[in-house]
Structure formats: C-alpha cells, structure tokens
Design an enzyme around this catalytic site. Structure first.
Site, PDB file in Angstrom:
ATOM      1  N   TYR A  18       0.842  -1.201   0.000  1.00 13.89           N
ATOM      2  CA  TYR A  18       0.000   0.000   0.000  1.00 13.89           C
ATOM      3  C   TYR A  18       0.878   1.252   0.000  1.00 13.89           C
ATOM      4  O   TYR A  18       0.674   2.173  -0.789  1.00 13.89           O
ATOM      5  CB  TYR A  18      -0.933  -0.007   1.210  1.00 13.89           C
ATOM      6  CG  TYR A  18      -1.916   1.132   1.212  1.00 13.89           C
ATOM      7  CD1 TYR A  18      -3.150   1.014   0.575  1.00 13.89           C
ATOM      8  CD2 TYR A  18      -1.616   2.342   1.825  1.00 13.89           C
ATOM      9  CE1 TYR A  18      -4.062   2.069   0.568  1.00 13.89           C
ATOM     10  CE2 TYR A  18      -2.509   3.394   1.827  1.00 13.89           C
ATOM     11  CZ  TYR A  18      -3.726   3.253   1.194  1.00 13.89           C
ATOM     12  OH  TYR A  18      -4.620   4.293   1.184  1.00 13.89           O
ATOM     13  N   HIS A  22       1.415   4.125  -3.083  1.00 15.06           N
ATOM     14  CA  HIS A  22       1.158   5.547  -2.876  1.00 15.06           C
ATOM     15  C   HIS A  22       2.425   6.385  -3.032  1.00 15.06           C
ATOM     16  O   HIS A  22       2.349   7.532  -3.473  1.00 15.06           O
ATOM     17  CB  HIS A  22       0.490   5.772  -1.516  1.00 15.06           C
ATOM     18  CG  HIS A  22      -0.972   5.498  -1.567  1.00 15.06           C
ATOM     19  ND1 HIS A  22      -1.477   4.214  -1.552  1.00 15.06           N
ATOM     20  CD2 HIS A  22      -2.033   6.336  -1.694  1.00 15.06           C
ATOM     21  CE1 HIS A  22      -2.798   4.283  -1.651  1.00 15.06           C
ATOM     22  NE2 HIS A  22      -3.153   5.545  -1.743  1.00 15.06           N
ATOM     23  N   TYR A  41      -3.655  16.176   1.521  1.00 14.67           N
ATOM     24  CA  TYR A  41      -4.156  14.800   1.616  1.00 14.67           C
ATOM     25  C   TYR A  41      -3.144  13.945   2.367  1.00 14.67           C
ATOM     26  O   TYR A  41      -1.975  13.874   1.982  1.00 14.67           O
ATOM     27  CB  TYR A  41      -4.379  14.256   0.210  1.00 14.67           C
ATOM     28  CG  TYR A  41      -5.195  13.001   0.075  1.00 14.67           C
ATOM     29  CD1 TYR A  41      -5.679  12.302   1.167  1.00 14.67           C
ATOM     30  CD2 TYR A  41      -5.485  12.510  -1.185  1.00 14.67           C
ATOM     31  CE1 TYR A  41      -6.434  11.154   1.011  1.00 14.67           C
ATOM     32  CE2 TYR A  41      -6.236  11.364  -1.359  1.00 14.67           C
ATOM     33  CZ  TYR A  41      -6.709  10.692  -0.256  1.00 14.67           C
ATOM     34  OH  TYR A  41      -7.454   9.559  -0.404  1.00 14.67           O
ATOM     35  N   TRP A  76      -7.508   3.646 -10.693  1.00 10.09           N
ATOM     36  CA  TRP A  76      -6.810   3.527  -9.409  1.00 10.09           C
ATOM     37  C   TRP A  76      -7.527   2.530  -8.499  1.00 10.09           C
ATOM     38  O   TRP A  76      -6.899   1.705  -7.853  1.00 10.09           O
ATOM     39  CB  TRP A  76      -6.686   4.894  -8.740  1.00 10.09           C
ATOM     40  CG  TRP A  76      -5.941   4.844  -7.448  1.00 10.09           C
ATOM     41  CD1 TRP A  76      -6.466   4.883  -6.186  1.00 10.09           C
ATOM     42  CD2 TRP A  76      -4.526   4.716  -7.265  1.00 10.09           C
ATOM     43  NE1 TRP A  76      -5.477   4.797  -5.246  1.00 10.09           N
ATOM     44  CE2 TRP A  76      -4.271   4.689  -5.886  1.00 10.09           C
ATOM     45  CE3 TRP A  76      -3.449   4.621  -8.153  1.00 10.09           C
ATOM     46  CZ2 TRP A  76      -2.980   4.576  -5.362  1.00 10.09           C
ATOM     47  CZ3 TRP A  76      -2.174   4.510  -7.626  1.00 10.09           C
ATOM     48  CH2 TRP A  76      -1.953   4.484  -6.246  1.00 10.09           C
ATOM     49  N   TRP A  77      -8.841   2.626  -8.435  1.00  4.90           N
ATOM     50  CA  TRP A  77      -9.606   1.683  -7.611  1.00  4.90           C
ATOM     51  C   TRP A  77      -9.328   0.245  -8.044  1.00  4.90           C
ATOM     52  O   TRP A  77      -9.116  -0.624  -7.208  1.00  4.90           O
ATOM     53  CB  TRP A  77     -11.091   1.958  -7.707  1.00  4.90           C
ATOM     54  CG  TRP A  77     -11.576   3.173  -6.980  1.00  4.90           C
ATOM     55  CD1 TRP A  77     -10.876   3.974  -6.111  1.00  4.90           C
ATOM     56  CD2 TRP A  77     -12.871   3.734  -7.060  1.00  4.90           C
ATOM     57  NE1 TRP A  77     -11.667   4.985  -5.660  1.00  4.90           N
ATOM     58  CE2 TRP A  77     -12.899   4.869  -6.224  1.00  4.90           C
ATOM     59  CE3 TRP A  77     -14.017   3.396  -7.777  1.00  4.90           C
ATOM     60  CZ2 TRP A  77     -14.042   5.652  -6.069  1.00  4.90           C
ATOM     61  CZ3 TRP A  77     -15.151   4.171  -7.617  1.00  4.90           C
ATOM     62  CH2 TRP A  77     -15.161   5.286  -6.772  1.00  4.90           C
TER      63      TRP A  77
END
Length: 104
Positions: A18, A22, A41, A76-77
């Site tokens: 993860y 990112h 963010y 992206w999902w």
C-alpha cells in the site's frame, strides 16, 4: 475549505505494498485530486488493526464527489482492489469520520 476524515482497511500483509503504491502515485491521479479541489491529503495506518485513516481538505464537496467518476480514479480503484477491502465496483470500503475537534 472542507476537512474530510475517513477510514478504510487493508488486507493482512499488504502494508508495505500500500505504501509503495502511494509513494509511486501516478501523476494523473495527483493532477485529478488537485483538479477536483483536493489539498493537504494524508493517510495514516494503524498497524495493529490495518485501518487506514485519511484526511483531505476539499474546496467543494459536490465537485470532490464527482472525482469518483473519473476514468483515472476508476483505474486507481481497480489497481488497489487486491490489497484492501472494496465494494463490488472496486471502490474502497470507506467510512466517513465525524469531526469533533479542530484547532488551527
């Protein structure tokens, strides 16, 4: 500016993947987030529970909500669906958090 807090959940053993994904966030995703009014963010990980806590500031909630329907966001999902809890459309299971305190 609207502050949004939310939580999501990783699958066991996917913490490093993860973070890697990112750290290599696609430029198109960065551009889309900014285009739809997202700023500042941040995502935090609780290593004990694998719960991700997200924070973002958005200019306009209606505009931000439209970002979910962009092609790059859907891509992206799909890319992230193998490492975290998702809905049938591959969107992350995301629970909004209620702001109870803020101090500038």
């Amino acid at each position: 500016m609207v502050r949004k807090g939310f939580k999501m959940k990783l699958y066991p053993g996917m913490e490093k993947e993860y973070e890697k994904r990112h750290n290599e966030l696609w430029q198109e995703m960065k551009d889309m987030i900014h285009e739809y009014g997202g700023r500042n963010y941040t995502i935090f990980l609780d290593k004990e529970t694998l719960v991700l806590y997200g924070y973002i500031e958005v200019e306009d909630l209606e505009k931000w909500d439209k970002s979910a329907d962009t092609a790059i966001n859907r891509k992206w999902w799909d890319f992230m669906a193998d490492i975290m809890e998702t809905n049938p459309d591959n969107s992350p299971v995301c629970i909004d958090l209620q702001e109870v305190f803020h101090l500038d």
